[in-house]
Design a protein around this motif. Structure first.
Motif, PDB file in Angstrom:
ATOM      1  N   ILE A 329      -7.882 -21.440 -75.145  1.00 38.69           N
ATOM      2  CA  ILE A 329      -6.591 -22.135 -75.060  1.00 38.69           C
ATOM      3  C   ILE A 329      -5.627 -21.409 -74.125  1.00 38.69           C
ATOM      4  CG2 ILE A 329      -6.825 -23.140 -77.364  1.00 38.69           C
ATOM      5  CD1 ILE A 329      -4.783 -21.036 -78.347  1.00 38.69           C
ATOM      6  N   PHE A 330      -6.021 -20.228 -73.665  1.00 34.11           N
ATOM      7  CA  PHE A 330      -5.169 -19.421 -72.785  1.00 34.11           C
ATOM      8  C   PHE A 330      -6.007 -18.821 -71.674  1.00 34.11           C
ATOM      9  CE2 PHE A 330      -3.863 -15.145 -71.533  1.00 34.11           C
ATOM     10  CZ  PHE A 330      -2.599 -15.393 -71.029  1.00 34.11           C
ATOM     11  N   THR A 331      -5.424 -18.739 -70.479  1.00 34.38           N
ATOM     12  CA  THR A 331      -6.074 -18.050 -69.360  1.00 34.38           C
ATOM     13  C   THR A 331      -5.066 -17.186 -68.619  1.00 34.38           C
ATOM     14  OG1 THR A 331      -7.277 -18.322 -67.264  1.00 34.38           O
ATOM     15  CG2 THR A 331      -5.675 -20.034 -67.819  1.00 34.38           C
ATOM     16  N   PRO A 332      -5.465 -15.980 -68.188  1.00 31.19           N
ATOM     17  CA  PRO A 332      -4.592 -15.142 -67.359  1.00 31.19           C
ATOM     18  C   PRO A 332      -4.910 -15.282 -65.876  1.00 31.19           C
ATOM     19  CG  PRO A 332      -6.417 -13.829 -68.124  1.00 31.19           C
ATOM     20  CD  PRO A 332      -6.667 -15.245 -68.608  1.00 31.19           C
ATOM     21  N   MET A 333      -5.795 -16.224 -65.542  1.00 26.67           N
ATOM     22  CA  MET A 333      -6.212 -16.306 -64.136  1.00 26.67           C
ATOM     23  C   MET A 333      -6.380 -17.739 -63.660  1.00 26.67           C
ATOM     24  SD  MET A 333     -10.020 -14.667 -64.557  1.00 26.67           S
ATOM     25  CE  MET A 333      -9.373 -13.232 -65.387  1.00 26.67           C
ATOM     26  N   TYR A 334      -5.321 -18.526 -63.907  1.00 25.48           N
ATOM     27  CA  TYR A 334      -5.254 -19.823 -63.248  1.00 25.48           C
ATOM     28  C   TYR A 334      -4.872 -19.521 -61.799  1.00 25.48           C
ATOM     29  CZ  TYR A 334      -3.594 -24.426 -61.826  1.00 25.48           C
ATOM     30  OH  TYR A 334      -3.404 -25.604 -61.147  1.00 25.48           O
ATOM     31  N   PHE A 335      -5.836 -19.701 -60.907  1.00 26.06           N
ATOM     32  CA  PHE A 335      -5.639 -19.336 -59.497  1.00 26.06           C
ATOM     33  C   PHE A 335      -5.236 -20.560 -58.674  1.00 26.06           C
ATOM     34  CE2 PHE A 335      -7.169 -19.126 -55.135  1.00 26.06           C
ATOM     35  CZ  PHE A 335      -6.570 -17.951 -54.702  1.00 26.06           C
ATOM     36  N   PHE A 336      -4.320 -20.341 -57.744  1.00 24.99           N
ATOM     37  CA  PHE A 336      -4.032 -21.388 -56.778  1.00 24.99           C
ATOM     38  C   PHE A 336      -3.726 -20.778 -55.414  1.00 24.99           C
ATOM     39  CE2 PHE A 336      -0.057 -20.776 -59.243  1.00 24.99           C
ATOM     40  CZ  PHE A 336       0.795 -20.318 -58.252  1.00 24.99           C
ATOM     41  N   LEU A 337      -4.081 -21.516 -54.391  1.00 24.59           N
ATOM     42  CA  LEU A 337      -3.749 -21.194 -53.002  1.00 24.59           C
ATOM     43  C   LEU A 337      -3.005 -22.394 -52.448  1.00 24.59           C
ATOM     44  CD1 LEU A 337      -4.078 -19.338 -50.473  1.00 24.59           C
ATOM     45  CD2 LEU A 337      -6.160 -20.646 -49.955  1.00 24.59           C
ATOM     46  N   VAL A 338      -1.741 -22.176 -52.052  1.00 24.21           N
ATOM     47  CA  VAL A 338      -0.924 -23.278 -51.558  1.00 24.21           C
ATOM     48  C   VAL A 338      -0.301 -22.904 -50.213  1.00 24.21           C
ATOM     49  CG1 VAL A 338      -0.417 -24.165 -53.873  1.00 24.21           C
ATOM     50  CG2 VAL A 338       1.112 -22.468 -52.857  1.00 24.21           C
ATOM     51  N   ARG A 339       0.119 -23.918 -49.488  1.00 24.69           N
ATOM     52  CA  ARG A 339       0.629 -23.720 -48.126  1.00 24.69           C
ATOM     53  C   ARG A 339       1.998 -24.366 -47.971  1.00 24.69           C
ATOM     54  NH1 ARG A 339       0.223 -27.214 -43.719  1.00 24.69           N
ATOM     55  NH2 ARG A 339       0.225 -26.267 -41.639  1.00 24.69           N
ATOM     56  N   LYS A 340       2.867 -23.677 -47.264  1.00 26.55           N
ATOM     57  CA  LYS A 340       4.162 -24.263 -46.888  1.00 26.55           C
ATOM     58  C   LYS A 340       3.964 -25.054 -45.601  1.00 26.55           C
ATOM     59  CE  LYS A 340       8.944 -22.998 -45.716  1.00 26.55           C
ATOM     60  NZ  LYS A 340       9.929 -21.873 -45.674  1.00 26.55           N
ATOM     61  N   PRO A 341       4.297 -26.329 -45.599  1.00 24.66           N
ATOM     62  CA  PRO A 341       4.090 -27.141 -44.384  1.00 24.66           C
ATOM     63  C   PRO A 341       4.827 -26.562 -43.180  1.00 24.66           C
ATOM     64  CG  PRO A 341       4.642 -28.543 -46.252  1.00 24.66           C
ATOM     65  CD  PRO A 341       4.871 -27.116 -46.693  1.00 24.66           C
TER      66      PRO A 341
END
Length: 346
Positions: A329-341
């Motif tokens: 029910i919990f994670t310490p590693m929800y990863f995301f890579l996002v970009r600023k246009p």
């Protein structure tokens, strides 16, 4: 090398708080949380005070148990905890495509363990943003020791109100840090503002997963244990984080809970059924030793009054993290890579 001895631990408890006021600070910190009648809105409106008290109180314990990098890691069979933590940091640098000479921001940098590792790995200049004076002082000392003080530095500031001009950084990352923000959108919007157009932000977030049931009392208890033990105003869902990133203006390149397919569970270091010589202080035997050592140090006056209370809510955090991990029910590693246009029209 990090401080490792019992006397270093005792001397560091309370950070910049006067040693005679540690117990009072512990009591004030505890009152922010559910177990002591605290409310979520109060934690959010007083997040800066709450988080500062938390890190003054616990940094010495963290460094004693974890070393310089205060985070979990996706882990392979045959890999030590220390190796996995370094690889977790290298993975972030590679996802961002860091290049020598770039100017990088570490949001919520702690005492700078990842900052130093990523700076050396990528030959970049990393600025650590942190609102805790004690952690910055420790980080500067460790930067000098490791020889990165000429290219890396620290700035004391709130990541909800960063003291940088627009479009300042070539890349930005956060490792299990922006979970302390009272509002995800506000934090991500500030990161968006100081990131150069066309560049990327990557992070590991602490989140409740889709398996979390807000109507389940056991789930709520686990969530509350993690919040008090880790200085959090609230723990957002993965969906809420993703929504906040998009609202802030980011393009999502990819996102995933890396805990899902980790060959070894991230919470393994906290499992009391496990024995490990390489991370002995995190095992149940090691925590038992630390608990009694802190009790003795406080009794003889080498550690300030209240030290045992700090150890107590950190134990509660470990229990909550372990239970949350096992129940998924919990994670310490929800990863995301996002970009600023490149432009606001994109």
């Amino acid at each position: 090398m990090s401080k490792a001895g019992a006397l270093d631990l005792a001397a560091g408890v309370g950070g910049k708080i006067d040693k005679s006021e540690v117990l009072s600070a512990v009591e004030k910190y505890e009152k922010y949380h559910v177990f002591y009648g605290g409310e979520e809105e109060e934690r959010k409106s007083n997040y800066s005070d709450m988080v500062n008290k938390y890190y003054d109180l616990v940094t010495s314990f963290y460094e004693f148990g974890w070393g310089e990098s205060f985070h979990f890691a996706h882990r392979w069979n045959g890999e030590s905890l220390r190796e996995s933590i370094k690889r977790h940091e290298h993975f972030l640098a590679l996802q961002l495509g860091l290049k020598p000479g770039q100017k990088v921001l570490d949001v919520g940098c702690g005492i700078g363990g990842p900052l130093r590792e990523i700076a050396r790995f990528s030959s970049t200049s990393v600025t650590g943003l942190n609102n805790n004076e004690y952690q910055i002082a420790r980080g500067k000392e460790l930067n000098r020791t490791t020889g990165v003080d000429k290219t890396c530095d620290f700035v004391k500031a709130d990541f909800m109100k960063m003291p940088f001009p627009d479009n300042s950084f070539d890349a930005i990352y956060a490792i299990e840090a922006t979970c302390h923000a009272p509002n995800a959108y506000g934090c991500y919007k500030e990161i968006y503002r100081v990131l150069k157009p066309g560049q990327c932000f990557a992070a590991y977030e602490w989140c409740m997963t889709d398996s979390f049931d807000p109507n389940n009392q056991e789930h709520q208890k686990i969530k509350a244990e993690v919040e008090i033990g880790d200085g959090l105003p609230d723990i957002r869902s993965t969906g809420k984080c993703l929504e906040a990133l998009k609202q802030a203006g980011f393009e999502v390149i990819w996102e995933k809970d890396l805990a899902v397919d980790s060959p070894l569970p991230w919470y393994l270091p906290l499992d009391p059924s496990r024995l490990s010589l390489s991370s002995f202080r995190l095992t149940s035997v090691g925590r038992f030793f630390t608990r009694n050592m802190v009790k003795a140090l406080e009794f003889v006056g080498l550690a300030p009054r209240g030290s045992q209370r700090v150890q107590g809510f950190l134990e509660k955090a470990a229990e909550g993290l372990l239970a949350g991990g096992k129940k998924e029910i919990f994670t310490p590693m929800y990863f995301f890579l996002v970009r600023k246009p490149l432009s606001d029209n994109q």
